[in-house]
Design a protein around this motif. Structure first.
Motif, mmCIF file in Angstrom:
data_model
loop_
_atom_site.group_PDB
_atom_site.id
_atom_site.type_symbol
_atom_site.label_atom_id
_atom_site.label_comp_id
_atom_site.label_asym_id
_atom_site.label_seq_id
_atom_site.Cartn_x
_atom_site.Cartn_y
_atom_site.Cartn_z
ATOM 1 N N ILE A 96 69.166 20.457 74.887
ATOM 2 C CA ILE A 96 68.860 21.694 74.157
ATOM 3 C C ILE A 96 68.165 22.688 75.084
ATOM 4 O O ILE A 96 68.514 23.872 75.116
ATOM 5 C CB ILE A 96 68.025 21.412 72.894
ATOM 6 C CG1 ILE A 96 68.921 20.720 71.858
ATOM 7 C CG2 ILE A 96 67.425 22.698 72.333
ATOM 8 C CD1 ILE A 96 68.257 20.425 70.544
ATOM 9 N N GLN A 97 67.211 22.226 75.854
ATOM 10 C CA GLN A 97 66.496 23.119 76.759
ATOM 11 C C GLN A 97 67.452 23.750 77.766
ATOM 12 O O GLN A 97 67.403 24.956 78.013
ATOM 13 C CB GLN A 97 65.386 22.357 77.476
ATOM 14 C CG GLN A 97 64.481 23.248 78.287
ATOM 15 C CD GLN A 97 63.235 22.533 78.768
ATOM 16 O OE1 GLN A 97 62.990 21.378 78.433
ATOM 17 N NE2 GLN A 97 62.447 23.219 79.558
ATOM 18 N N THR A 98 68.356 22.977 78.327
ATOM 19 C CA THR A 98 69.322 23.492 79.301
ATOM 20 C C THR A 98 70.236 24.535 78.680
ATOM 21 O O THR A 98 70.437 25.621 79.240
ATOM 22 C CB THR A 98 70.161 22.338 79.887
ATOM 23 O OG1 THR A 98 69.282 21.435 80.572
ATOM 24 C CG2 THR A 98 71.218 22.853 80.843
ATOM 25 N N LYS A 99 70.800 24.238 77.520
ATOM 26 C CA LYS A 99 71.727 25.171 76.871
ATOM 27 C C LYS A 99 71.016 26.436 76.416
ATOM 28 O O LYS A 99 71.564 27.537 76.544
ATOM 29 C CB LYS A 99 72.442 24.509 75.695
ATOM 30 C CG LYS A 99 73.387 23.392 76.117
ATOM 31 C CD LYS A 99 74.519 23.905 76.984
ATOM 32 C CE LYS A 99 75.490 22.790 77.320
ATOM 33 N NZ LYS A 99 76.643 23.250 78.082
ATOM 34 N N PHE A 100 69.814 26.312 75.873
ATOM 35 C CA PHE A 100 69.066 27.495 75.440
ATOM 36 C C PHE A 100 68.699 28.356 76.655
ATOM 37 O O PHE A 100 68.689 29.581 76.566
ATOM 38 C CB PHE A 100 67.839 27.100 74.620
ATOM 39 C CG PHE A 100 68.117 26.909 73.162
ATOM 40 C CD1 PHE A 100 69.211 26.179 72.714
ATOM 41 C CD2 PHE A 100 67.284 27.468 72.215
ATOM 42 C CE1 PHE A 100 69.472 26.027 71.368
ATOM 43 C CE2 PHE A 100 67.538 27.319 70.850
ATOM 44 C CZ PHE A 100 68.637 26.602 70.432
ATOM 45 N N ALA A 101 68.416 27.732 77.783
ATOM 46 C CA ALA A 101 68.139 28.487 79.015
ATOM 47 C C ALA A 101 69.406 29.209 79.482
ATOM 48 O O ALA A 101 69.345 30.372 79.899
ATOM 49 C CB ALA A 101 67.607 27.563 80.100
#
Length: 121
Positions: free
Chosen positions: A111-116
């Motif tokens: 989630i952190q990677t995609k939101f970034a």
């Protein structure tokens, strides 16, 4: 603080996603189907939407198509989060206006990677 609407018919998935997103400093609201999500967006448009595909009442793809036609509906970053992982589903989601696509099961790093990648964090 940015806001995220978590749309999934699974209460467990919504709770797990909420915990991850709150750790990433998002305020979260939840909807269990596309109709509830439309109502939530009509009240207040979130910065982000984490969206399931397969739900009763209104599917994720139906919701996304309606969202993008709403006033202000072009603003939220929409990340599909689903078990539908074939190329046809991914292409359909992206052409309907999704910004990114992740597979279940997911974790905080995903989630952190995609939101970034979509500029949310």
């Amino acid at each position: 603080m940015k806001s995220c609407l978590v749309v999934d018919d699974s209460r467990v998935v919504r709770k797990v996603a909420r915990k991850i997103l709150e750790e990433l400093h998002f305020t979260c609201s939840e909807a269990e189907d596309g109709r509830q999500a439309m109502e939530a967006c009509a009240r207040e448009m979130p910065n982000a939407i984490l969206l399931d595909w397969n739900m009763p009442v209104m599917t994720g793809i139906e919701f996304l198509r309606r969202l993008r036609k709403m006033s202000g509906g072009d603003a939220p970053k929409v990340v599909f989060c689903t078990t539908e992982n074939d190329l046809a589903h991914i292409q359909e989601a992206l052409s309907a206006g999704a910004n990114e696509y992740i597979m279940k099961p997911f974790d905080s790093d995903i989630i952190q990677t995609k939101f970034a990648q979509v500029g949310l964090i």
